[in-house]
Design an enzyme around this catalytic site. Structure first.
Site, PDB file in Angstrom:
ATOM      1  N   ASN A  98       0.847  -1.193   0.000  1.00  0.00           N
ATOM      2  CA  ASN A  98       0.000   0.000   0.000  1.00  0.00           C
ATOM      3  C   ASN A  98       0.884   1.245   0.000  1.00  0.00           C
ATOM      4  O   ASN A  98       1.963   1.273   0.608  1.00  0.00           O
ATOM      5  CB  ASN A  98      -1.006   0.000   1.155  1.00  0.00           C
ATOM      6  N   ILE A  99       0.417   2.252  -0.727  1.00  0.00           N
ATOM      7  CA  ILE A  99       1.171   3.500  -0.882  1.00  0.00           C
ATOM      8  C   ILE A  99       0.219   4.639  -0.545  1.00  0.00           C
ATOM      9  O   ILE A  99      -0.711   4.917  -1.317  1.00  0.00           O
ATOM     10  CB  ILE A  99       1.706   3.643  -2.324  1.00  0.00           C
ATOM     11  N   GLU A 100       0.422   5.246   0.625  1.00  0.00           N
ATOM     12  CA  GLU A 100      -0.513   6.276   1.086  1.00  0.00           C
ATOM     13  C   GLU A 100      -0.100   7.660   0.587  1.00  0.00           C
ATOM     14  O   GLU A 100       0.979   7.846   0.004  1.00  0.00           O
ATOM     15  CB  GLU A 100      -0.610   6.229   2.616  1.00  0.00           C
ATOM     16  N   CYS A 146      -4.007   0.649  -2.628  1.00  0.00           N
ATOM     17  CA  CYS A 146      -3.874  -0.573  -1.839  1.00  0.00           C
ATOM     18  C   CYS A 146      -2.789  -1.483  -2.422  1.00  0.00           C
ATOM     19  O   CYS A 146      -2.479  -1.422  -3.610  1.00  0.00           O
ATOM     20  CB  CYS A 146      -5.186  -1.347  -1.830  1.00  0.00           C
ATOM     21  N   GLU A 168      -2.929  -4.652  -3.096  1.00  0.00           N
ATOM     22  CA  GLU A 168      -3.429  -5.555  -4.133  1.00  0.00           C
ATOM     23  C   GLU A 168      -3.448  -4.870  -5.492  1.00  0.00           C
ATOM     24  O   GLU A 168      -3.057  -5.447  -6.508  1.00  0.00           O
ATOM     25  CB  GLU A 168      -4.857  -6.012  -3.790  1.00  0.00           C
ATOM     26  N   CYS A 223     -10.178  -4.843   0.062  1.00  0.00           N
ATOM     27  CA  CYS A 223     -11.302  -3.898   0.080  1.00  0.00           C
ATOM     28  C   CYS A 223     -12.156  -4.103  -1.169  1.00  0.00           C
ATOM     29  O   CYS A 223     -11.768  -4.799  -2.119  1.00  0.00           O
ATOM     30  CB  CYS A 223     -10.789  -2.464   0.173  1.00  0.00           C
ATOM     31  N   CYS A 227     -10.526  -3.201  -4.542  1.00  0.00           N
ATOM     32  CA  CYS A 227      -9.540  -4.199  -5.001  1.00  0.00           C
ATOM     33  C   CYS A 227     -10.231  -5.465  -5.498  1.00  0.00           C
ATOM     34  O   CYS A 227      -9.789  -6.073  -6.477  1.00  0.00           O
ATOM     35  CB  CYS A 227      -8.550  -4.528  -3.892  1.00  0.00           C
TER      36      CYS A 227
HETATM   37  N1  THU Z   1      -5.288  -1.350   2.400  1.00  0.00           N
HETATM   38  C1  THU Z   1      -4.725  -2.206   1.490  1.00  0.00           C
HETATM   39  O1  THU Z   1      -3.564  -2.005   1.067  1.00  0.00           O
HETATM   40  N2  THU Z   1      -5.457  -3.252   1.061  1.00  0.00           N
HETATM   41  C2  THU Z   1      -6.737  -3.512   1.450  1.00  0.00           C
HETATM   42  O2  THU Z   1      -7.408  -4.349   0.864  1.00  0.00           O
HETATM   43  C3  THU Z   1      -7.287  -2.808   2.609  1.00  0.00           C
HETATM   44  C4  THU Z   1      -6.634  -1.497   2.901  1.00  0.00           C
HETATM   45  C5  THU Z   1      -4.502  -0.206   2.869  1.00  0.00           C
HETATM   46  C6  THU Z   1      -4.988   1.122   2.381  1.00  0.00           C
HETATM   47  C7  THU Z   1      -4.458   2.043   3.462  1.00  0.00           C
HETATM   48  O3  THU Z   1      -3.135   2.401   3.139  1.00  0.00           O
HETATM   49  C8  THU Z   1      -4.456   1.195   4.716  1.00  0.00           C
HETATM   50  O4  THU Z   1      -4.535  -0.151   4.278  1.00  0.00           O
HETATM   51  C9  THU Z   1      -5.570   1.480   5.692  1.00  0.00           C
HETATM   52  O5  THU Z   1      -6.794   1.453   5.053  1.00  0.00           O
END
Ligand code: THU
Length: 134
Positions: free
Chosen positions: A42-44, A53, A55, A90, A93
């Site tokens: 995940n890259i915020e 996300c 995935e 999520c 994804c």
């Molecule tokens: N996140 C994912 O990378 N994959 C998911 O399926 C659920 C959420 C990440 C997004 C965000 O950076 C962090 O988790 C919190 O939501």
């Protein structure tokens, strides 16, 4: 490639997670039919909504390299530190996976020591696909 090996690669991908806002670290490892693995994390983003996300990072990396056929994805996610829980993909994804993967596509959740297998059909039944548009 065994399920346990794919989980291990997802765990490794999690180390690259850029998650300074949620501190929720996710790694994914996407296995192609030809046996290649594309990893993602995940890259915020400070603006929040551009966050990607793990995935989708893995899927977009693979598709942008010409891959179209996939066997399985392993997902390892949780707060900083050891992963104790199952992090399910999520809804966004799941929808992105459904563009390229059939209902029997395997989704592995958990951590490298303890995981369970699901299918995309189990996690996204009655989905909206290209069939709706034809
Ligand atoms: N996140 C994912 O990378 N994959 C998911 O399926 C659920 C959420 C990440 C997004 C965000 O950076 C962090 O988790 C919190 O939501």
């Amino acid at each position: 490639m065994t399920d346990a090996e794919l989980m291990k690669l997802a765990q490794k991908a999690r180390e690259m997670s850029y998650s300074p806002y949620s501190h929720f670290r996710v790694g994914a490892a996407l296995l192609t039919k030809s046996g290649k693995v594309y990893a993602g994390c995940n890259i915020e983003n400070a603006a929040f909504s551009p966050t990607n996300c793990a995935e989708r990072t893995a899927v977009f990396k693979a598709v942008s390299e010409g891959e179209r056929e996939f066997e399985a994805i392993a997902i390892v996610g949780g707060k900083e530190g050891e992963v104790a829980e199952f992090t399910a993909p999520c809804g966004v994804c799941r929808q992105v996976l459904s563009e390229f993967c059939p209902p029997d596509f395997k989704i592995l959740l958990g951590n490298e020591n303890k995981f369970e297998a699901f299918t995309l059909g189990m996690l996204l039944p009655f989905s909206f696909t290209e069939k709706n548009l034809s």
